[in-house]
Design a protein around this motif. Structure first.
Motif, PDB file in Angstrom:
ATOM      1  N   THR A  72       1.259 -38.653 -60.870  1.00  0.00           N
ATOM      2  CA  THR A  72       1.840 -38.089 -59.651  1.00  0.00           C
ATOM      3  C   THR A  72       0.783 -37.956 -58.557  1.00  0.00           C
ATOM      4  OG1 THR A  72       3.478 -36.882 -60.920  1.00  0.00           O
ATOM      5  CG2 THR A  72       3.072 -36.117 -58.678  1.00  0.00           C
ATOM      6  N   LYS A  73      -0.356 -37.399 -58.915  1.00  0.00           N
ATOM      7  CA  LYS A  73      -1.441 -37.200 -57.947  1.00  0.00           C
ATOM      8  C   LYS A  73      -1.921 -38.542 -57.386  1.00  0.00           C
ATOM      9  CE  LYS A  73      -6.001 -35.057 -57.600  1.00  0.00           C
ATOM     10  NZ  LYS A  73      -7.041 -34.316 -58.328  1.00  0.00           N
ATOM     11  N   ARG A  74      -2.115 -39.512 -58.254  1.00  0.00           N
ATOM     12  CA  ARG A  74      -2.606 -40.830 -57.837  1.00  0.00           C
ATOM     13  C   ARG A  74      -1.596 -41.548 -56.950  1.00  0.00           C
ATOM     14  NH1 ARG A  74      -6.771 -43.693 -56.389  1.00  0.00           N
ATOM     15  NH2 ARG A  74      -6.587 -45.873 -56.951  1.00  0.00           N
ATOM     16  N   VAL A  75      -0.342 -41.513 -57.327  1.00  0.00           N
ATOM     17  CA  VAL A  75       0.700 -42.185 -56.554  1.00  0.00           C
ATOM     18  C   VAL A  75       0.834 -41.545 -55.170  1.00  0.00           C
ATOM     19  CG1 VAL A  75       3.198 -42.539 -56.417  1.00  0.00           C
ATOM     20  CG2 VAL A  75       1.980 -43.092 -58.512  1.00  0.00           C
ATOM     21  N   LYS A  76       0.813 -40.227 -55.127  1.00  0.00           N
ATOM     22  CA  LYS A  76       0.932 -39.552 -53.832  1.00  0.00           C
ATOM     23  C   LYS A  76      -0.271 -39.855 -52.942  1.00  0.00           C
ATOM     24  CE  LYS A  76       4.210 -36.051 -55.072  1.00  0.00           C
ATOM     25  NZ  LYS A  76       4.594 -34.663 -55.070  1.00  0.00           N
ATOM     26  N   TYR A  77      -1.463 -39.960 -53.543  1.00  0.00           N
ATOM     27  CA  TYR A  77      -2.642 -40.320 -52.760  1.00  0.00           C
ATOM     28  C   TYR A  77      -2.501 -41.738 -52.213  1.00  0.00           C
ATOM     29  CZ  TYR A  77      -7.208 -42.019 -51.520  1.00  0.00           C
ATOM     30  OH  TYR A  77      -8.243 -42.613 -50.842  1.00  0.00           O
ATOM     31  N   LEU A  78      -2.062 -42.662 -53.057  1.00  0.00           N
ATOM     32  CA  LEU A  78      -1.910 -44.046 -52.612  1.00  0.00           C
ATOM     33  C   LEU A  78      -0.837 -44.173 -51.540  1.00  0.00           C
ATOM     34  CD1 LEU A  78      -2.230 -45.796 -56.064  1.00  0.00           C
ATOM     35  CD2 LEU A  78      -3.833 -46.012 -54.145  1.00  0.00           C
ATOM     36  N   ALA A  79       0.217 -43.360 -51.656  1.00  0.00           N
ATOM     37  CA  ALA A  79       1.285 -43.393 -50.652  1.00  0.00           C
ATOM     38  C   ALA A  79       0.811 -42.808 -49.317  1.00  0.00           C
ATOM     39  CB  ALA A  79       2.505 -42.626 -51.158  1.00  0.00           C
ATOM     40  N   ASP A  80      -0.119 -41.859 -49.376  1.00  0.00           N
ATOM     41  CA  ASP A  80      -0.637 -41.214 -48.163  1.00  0.00           C
ATOM     42  C   ASP A  80      -2.132 -40.954 -48.338  1.00  0.00           C
ATOM     43  OD1 ASP A  80      -1.085 -39.836 -45.821  1.00  0.00           O
ATOM     44  OD2 ASP A  80      -0.001 -38.044 -46.440  1.00  0.00           O
ATOM     45  N   PRO A  81      -2.971 -41.964 -48.064  1.00  0.00           N
ATOM     46  CA  PRO A  81      -4.410 -41.824 -48.295  1.00  0.00           C
ATOM     47  C   PRO A  81      -5.069 -40.686 -47.512  1.00  0.00           C
ATOM     48  CG  PRO A  81      -3.846 -44.114 -47.844  1.00  0.00           C
ATOM     49  CD  PRO A  81      -2.626 -43.291 -47.597  1.00  0.00           C
ATOM     50  N   LEU A  82      -4.464 -40.257 -46.419  1.00  0.00           N
ATOM     51  CA  LEU A  82      -5.055 -39.176 -45.621  1.00  0.00           C
ATOM     52  C   LEU A  82      -4.629 -37.786 -46.075  1.00  0.00           C
ATOM     53  CD1 LEU A  82      -4.942 -40.584 -41.977  1.00  0.00           C
ATOM     54  CD2 LEU A  82      -6.883 -40.441 -43.537  1.00  0.00           C
ATOM     55  N   SER A  83      -3.844 -37.696 -47.139  1.00  0.00           N
ATOM     56  CA  SER A  83      -3.348 -36.382 -47.560  1.00  0.00           C
ATOM     57  C   SER A  83      -4.497 -35.439 -47.921  1.00  0.00           C
ATOM     58  CB  SER A  83      -2.374 -36.512 -48.728  1.00  0.00           C
ATOM     59  OG  SER A  83      -3.014 -37.094 -49.846  1.00  0.00           O
ATOM     60  N   LYS A  84      -5.477 -35.933 -48.640  1.00  0.00           N
ATOM     61  CA  LYS A  84      -6.609 -35.082 -49.017  1.00  0.00           C
ATOM     62  C   LYS A  84      -7.421 -34.708 -47.770  1.00  0.00           C
ATOM     63  CE  LYS A  84     -10.132 -34.527 -52.457  1.00  0.00           C
ATOM     64  NZ  LYS A  84     -10.419 -34.809 -53.837  1.00  0.00           N
ATOM     65  N   TRP A  85      -7.564 -35.639 -46.843  1.00  0.00           N
ATOM     66  CA  TRP A  85      -8.287 -35.365 -45.604  1.00  0.00           C
ATOM     67  C   TRP A  85      -7.574 -34.267 -44.810  1.00  0.00           C
ATOM     68  CZ3 TRP A  85      -7.897 -35.074 -40.431  1.00  0.00           C
ATOM     69  CH2 TRP A  85      -9.084 -35.117 -39.701  1.00  0.00           C
ATOM     70  N   ARG A  86      -6.244 -34.375 -44.713  1.00  0.00           N
ATOM     71  CA  ARG A  86      -5.467 -33.353 -43.993  1.00  0.00           C
ATOM     72  C   ARG A  86      -5.597 -31.987 -44.656  1.00  0.00           C
ATOM     73  NH1 ARG A  86      -1.404 -36.900 -44.455  1.00  0.00           N
ATOM     74  NH2 ARG A  86      -1.343 -38.445 -42.824  1.00  0.00           N
ATOM     75  N   GLU A  87      -5.667 -31.985 -45.969  1.00  0.00           N
ATOM     76  CA  GLU A  87      -5.845 -30.741 -46.719  1.00  0.00           C
ATOM     77  C   GLU A  87      -7.180 -30.084 -46.342  1.00  0.00           C
ATOM     78  OE1 GLU A  87      -6.513 -29.992 -51.361  1.00  0.00           O
ATOM     79  OE2 GLU A  87      -4.624 -31.018 -50.909  1.00  0.00           O
TER      80      GLU A  87
END
Length: 126
Positions: free
Chosen positions: A32-47
């Protein structure tokens, strides 16, 4: 390989049918974590940008890297420093997110951009 397939699924996550997306993300928390990161690579950056915003909002100053502050503050300060040094290469979306974080961050960005603008012409003369 399985890793390649998962990467392809993650990049196409927004195009999957709802039942496909549910099944893929139900496999394990890691998937789940990997797929969500691949779907939105900037998610961790936004966090991280949100962590910066929360910090500046709560203490009304930019984070510091001095040893007398908590390591969590030092971490946010190092991240901000990296972003400020990278203003010329990060995406317009990232620049806008940083700029919207807080007026103190906007001010730090303007100062950094002025330094970069002043330094760049001197490189051309060498």
């Amino acid at each position: 390989s399985l890793a390649r397939w998962l990467t392809c699924q993650g990049r196409r996550f927004s195009q999957l049918q709802p039942h496909q997306a549910r099944r893929l993300t139900s496999v394990s928390p890691h998937v789940t974590k990997r797929v969500k990161y691949l779907a939105d690579p900037l998610s961790k950056w936004r966090e991280r940008c949100k962590q910066l915003a929360d910090f500046v909002q709560s203490v009304r100053r930019l984070p510091s890297t001095t040893r007398t502050v908590p390591s969590s503050e030092q971490s946010v300060a190092r991240w901000l420093s990296t972003q400020l040094r990278s203003l010329e290469v990060i995406s317009a979306e990232q620049v806008a997110c940083l700029n919207d974080t807080h007026p103190l961050v906007s001010s730090a960005m303007r100062k950094r951009q002025n330094i970069v603008v002043v330094r760049q012409p001197s490189k051309a003369f060498k």
